[in-house]
Design an enzyme around this catalytic site. Structure first.
Site, PDB file in Angstrom:
ATOM      1  N   LYS A 116       0.819  -1.204   0.000  1.00  0.00           N
ATOM      2  CA  LYS A 116       0.000   0.000   0.000  1.00  0.00           C
ATOM      3  C   LYS A 116       0.862   1.267   0.000  1.00  0.00           C
ATOM      4  O   LYS A 116       1.894   1.341   0.645  1.00  0.00           O
ATOM      5  CB  LYS A 116      -0.923   0.006   1.224  1.00  0.00           C
ATOM      6  N   GLU A 482     -19.287 -15.472  -4.680  1.00  0.00           N
ATOM      7  CA  GLU A 482     -19.615 -14.044  -4.601  1.00  0.00           C
ATOM      8  C   GLU A 482     -20.038 -13.431  -5.933  1.00  0.00           C
ATOM      9  O   GLU A 482     -19.773 -12.254  -6.208  1.00  0.00           O
ATOM     10  CB  GLU A 482     -18.431 -13.249  -4.013  1.00  0.00           C
ATOM     11  N   HIS A 639      -8.941 -11.970   6.738  1.00  0.00           N
ATOM     12  CA  HIS A 639      -7.944 -11.949   5.668  1.00  0.00           C
ATOM     13  C   HIS A 639      -7.326 -10.565   5.569  1.00  0.00           C
ATOM     14  O   HIS A 639      -8.017  -9.555   5.703  1.00  0.00           O
ATOM     15  CB  HIS A 639      -8.600 -12.304   4.328  1.00  0.00           C
ATOM     16  N   GLU A 663      -1.361 -12.238   2.773  1.00  0.00           N
ATOM     17  CA  GLU A 663      -0.589 -12.226   1.539  1.00  0.00           C
ATOM     18  C   GLU A 663       0.885 -12.396   1.870  1.00  0.00           C
ATOM     19  O   GLU A 663       1.451 -11.607   2.616  1.00  0.00           O
ATOM     20  CB  GLU A 663      -0.825 -10.910   0.795  1.00  0.00           C
ATOM     21  N   HIS A 692      -2.668 -11.760  -8.327  1.00  0.00           N
ATOM     22  CA  HIS A 692      -2.672 -10.543  -9.135  1.00  0.00           C
ATOM     23  C   HIS A 692      -1.839 -10.697 -10.406  1.00  0.00           C
ATOM     24  O   HIS A 692      -1.729  -9.760 -11.190  1.00  0.00           O
ATOM     25  CB  HIS A 692      -2.177  -9.359  -8.312  1.00  0.00           C
TER      26      HIS A 692
END
Length: 750
Positions: A116, A482, A639, A663, A692
């Protein structure tokens, strides 16, 4: 007199043109020339909208195909050896290999680690550096884009990420200190600045957002000389040093203001202490007076009053780059009219700056100021905002609300007996591929072209299909996929009172990934169950355990545009009670495992360490409010992803989740070094492959990672899972990767 400036602008385009062009290029549907043409059109439109809305200092080189830190890796020639770079200017193949990984006969390699960007939901790619690292100009991007703007009739201020920020955001691959490379990297920065000066740049912007963090004295002592070295090569060009997201400490301020740079940008929205530095400054000041990270209109009258204290000529701008703001409110069709008049997107923030300039410089724009004042007052008095029942409930927080019935050890024994899972149980993080047919069905349903009954039947079929795929793969704990959810935050916001939604409020999260954050405008509550129907349906289709999937209160808070008229803590607690109601209903309907995702917990950590304890206390409590309602027999998962957890590991343990998945794949399990010092008490699922990237890892890679994890975590407490949800992937690569993952777990059991 004041001047207006931008220090960065959204690059995705008003209708996400960059996202569409990138994904078409990656699929091979458009050529590199077509991709570059779209990019050039977007850049020109961005420069034009800034000029049309009265911006005097327009920025160039804030465009990126993926990430501005990756652009800097290329500009400085800091490409890791495994990408087989030939040493020439970095091409797009190498660029995207670092961003997304590559799986070709010539290059089979994973992507760079991603984390981030400060305390935002934007992600940057982490540079990898070593003691003998060499740097050289290896990209012409800032020079080409400056010339491109110049040829199109725009005089721009090129922006470059500063050397200290670049080095401190990088990771060392050999244990050396990245800041020790400053003397090696500075000559390249000087060459870049010199070249921009020769091209005719009147201003050059050097971004050093790291200056707002807690820097040790060794780093602080390097600031003045570093800035002076850069300025020494700038010739007639003026240097604007930009900081944002917080205030700078006085010791940093003293070094910056003692340097030879011409101007300094201070964030006055989030950097309250920066206001102490604006009197009697020896620099031209760029003052960030308009919030670059939220969507509420600025109180322009209040800003004008505050700016009266500044006596000299100065620049006004947004608090930070407008990368974190949606593009244009004029495109918005969904937000209710009463709320819409309270909002300002990136384009409207330019207009706010221009109104301020016109009023302060010339006494003009009085009608616009009156309209702004009326909208600010209307929001304060609106009956849409307040709900006394919600306010009263928040006051009931006590130990019984915050704590599970029994300690983890007792719960774990009960749960092991009930679930009877094998060693290294396998699961996924929640979402499965949202393919074109899913997106089309959702769009048709919203347009009324597909009835609710037809849409629900479609979703049921997709859910059953996904359950069968997981059963065939042999995954131990499955999820429903989902398919009913557009986004992990937006979906919940749509079902909560106090939220509203946009049609066009997209912001970039990373690369082509764009999110459309909800807007929290009022007190939050849950009128009706949100996920029970789909979790219950899924559990009825299988004898396997189905995890109920929820987004946690801090992530909903962080990934929304949050109301600014009450403390964030209060809003988080309101959301937590809404999630608590959902958790209770899931348990009552037979869901025995419930995952409450909190990937944004670390992201919300204040940039100043002195502010950490207060935030961690209320954010951890918000999670516990949402989870502690269940019985011992119900297993709570959470998570987290793409953040540095070492500093807050005790708070992560304090969440008291039965299982946490994190992660770790891009960093090759480096995160687990934390567990050498801190013995995490509960169960943990370190991600074994990077979702990703389209690259499919093989079984042996995952076995190696799990073995690495088992050196730090008791295998009896280890889960095996991907590092994040699979929403953005395609089905073939998803199934191939999960097949390898299950095979890896089975091999280790043997």
């Amino acid at each position: 007199m004041i001047t207006t400036a931008t220090i960065g602008y959204p690059r995705i385009g008003p209708k996400r043109e960059l996202k569409k062009a990138l994904e078409s290029f990656w699929k091979g549907d458009v050529s590199e020339a077509e991709l570059q043409k779209t990019a050039a059109e977007l850049r020109k439109s961005v420069w034009q909208v800034q000029k049309d809305n009265g911006i005097d200092l327009i920025t160039s080189n804030d465009f990126s195909f993926y990430d501005q830190v990756l652009d800097m890796i290329c500009l400085l020639g800091a490409v890791p050896e495994r990408y087989k770079w030939n040493g020439d200017d970095v091409n797009l193949n190498t660029y995207f290999a670092m961003a997304r990984g590559s799986q070709t006969k010539d290059l089979d390699v994973g992507a760079l680690e991603m984390t981030k960007w400060f305390d935002t939901n934007y992600h940057y790619l982490v540079p990898e550096l070593k003691k003998d690292q060499n740097f050289k100009i290896s990209s012409q991007k800032p020079f080409d884009e400056f010339n491109e703007a110049k040829n199109a009739g725009f005089e721009t201020k090129p922006v470059i990420l500063g050397p200290i920020t670049f080095l401190l955001l990088a990771k060392s691959i050999d244990g050396s200190s990245t800041i020790d490379l400053l003397d090696k990297i500075l000559p390249v920065y000087k060459e870049i600045v010199k070249k921009l000066n020769e091209l005719g740049a009147k201003w050059i912007q050097i971004d050093e957002p790291i200056f707002v963090k807690d820097l040790n004295d060794g780093v602080v002592s390097k600031i003045k000389n570093t800035l002076n070295e850069i300025k020494s090569s700038a010739g007639e060009s003026k240097i604007l040093l930009t900081t944002y997201f917080e205030s700078i400490d006085k010791k940093v301020k003293d070094e910056v203001f003692a340097s030879n740079v011409d101007a300094v940008h201070l964030d006055l929205v989030r950097g309250e202490k920066n206001k102490d530095y604006i009197k009697n400054s020896n620099k031209t000041l760029s003052l960030g007076v308009v919030n670059g990270r939220n969507i509420w209109k600025s109180d322009l009258s209040k800003i004008i009053d505050e700016l009266k204290e500044v006596s000299d000529d100065f620049i006004i701008s947004s608090s930070c780059p407008l990368l974190h703001s949606p593009y244009d409110l004029d495109l918005e069709t969904k937000v209710p009219g009463e709320i819409k008049k309270w909002l300002a997107f990136a384009k409207q923030k330019l207009q706010e700056l221009n109104i301020l300039k016109e009023n302060i410089n010339h006494g003009k724009a009085k009608d616009q100021l009156s309209e702004n004042k009326a909208d600010i007052e209307d929001r304060k008095k609106s009956k849409l905002i307040h709900d006394e029942a919600v306010k009263t409930r928040v006051k009931t927080i006590n130990d019984s609300v915050l704590n599970r019935v029994s300690k983890y050890e007792e719960r774990a024994n009960i749960q092991r007996e009930i679930f009877n899972l094998p060693l290294y149980p396998t699961t996924t993080i929640g979402s499965f591929p949202q393919t074109k047919d899913v997106r089309q069905a959702r769009a048709k349903n919203r347009r009324g072209e597909l009835s609710n009954e037809e849409y629900e039947k479609f979703l049921e079929e997709k859910t059953i299909e996904t359950i069968r795929q997981q059963e065939e793969l042999g995954i131990d704990v499955i999820v429903h996929g989902e398919f009913e959810r557009n986004d992990m935050v937006e979906y919940f916001g749509e079902n909560l009172k106090g939220f509203t939604f946009t049609s066009s409020g997209f912001v970039q999260s990373y690369g082509s990934r764009c999110v459309k954050p909800p807007i929290i405008f009022g007190d939050v509550s849950r009128p009706n169950p949100m996920t029970v129907r789909w979790s219950k349906f899924a559990q009825e289709q299988t004898s396997s355990i189905v995890k109920g999937m929820l987004t946690g209160p801090i992530t909903i808070l962080q990934w929304s545009f949050v109301r600014d008229d009450q403390p964030r803590q209060t809003t988080a607690e309101q959301i937590a009670f809404a999630i608590r109601d959902e958790v209770e209903d899931l348990e009552k309907n037979g869901i025995r495992m419930i995952q409450i995702d909190e990937p944004a917990l670390r992201e919300g950590l204040p940039l100043k360490r002195d502010d950490w304890n207060q935030y961690l206390k209320w954010s951890v409590n918000a999670f516990r409010i949402s989870a502690a309602v269940v019985k011992d027999e119900t297993q709570i998962h959470t998570h987290m992803c793409y953040a540095e957890f070492e500093d807050i590991i005790e708070s992560i343990a304090a969440l008291d989740a039965d299982v946490i998945s994190i992660e770790t794949s891009r960093s090759r399990m480096e995160l687990l070094k934390t567990f050498e010092q801190f013995k995490y008490p509960n169960e943990i699922g370190p991600g074994v492959y990077d979702i990703h990237s389209p690259r499919v890892p093989n079984k042996s890679e995952m076995v190696e990672l799990i073995k690495k994890a088992s050196k730090q975590i008791d295998p009896k407490r280890l889960w095996v899972n991907p590092d994040c949800g699979l929403k953005t992937r395609g089905w073939p690569e998803t199934l191939d990767a999960l097949k390898e993952m299950v095979a890896a777990a089975k091999e280790l059991r043997g």
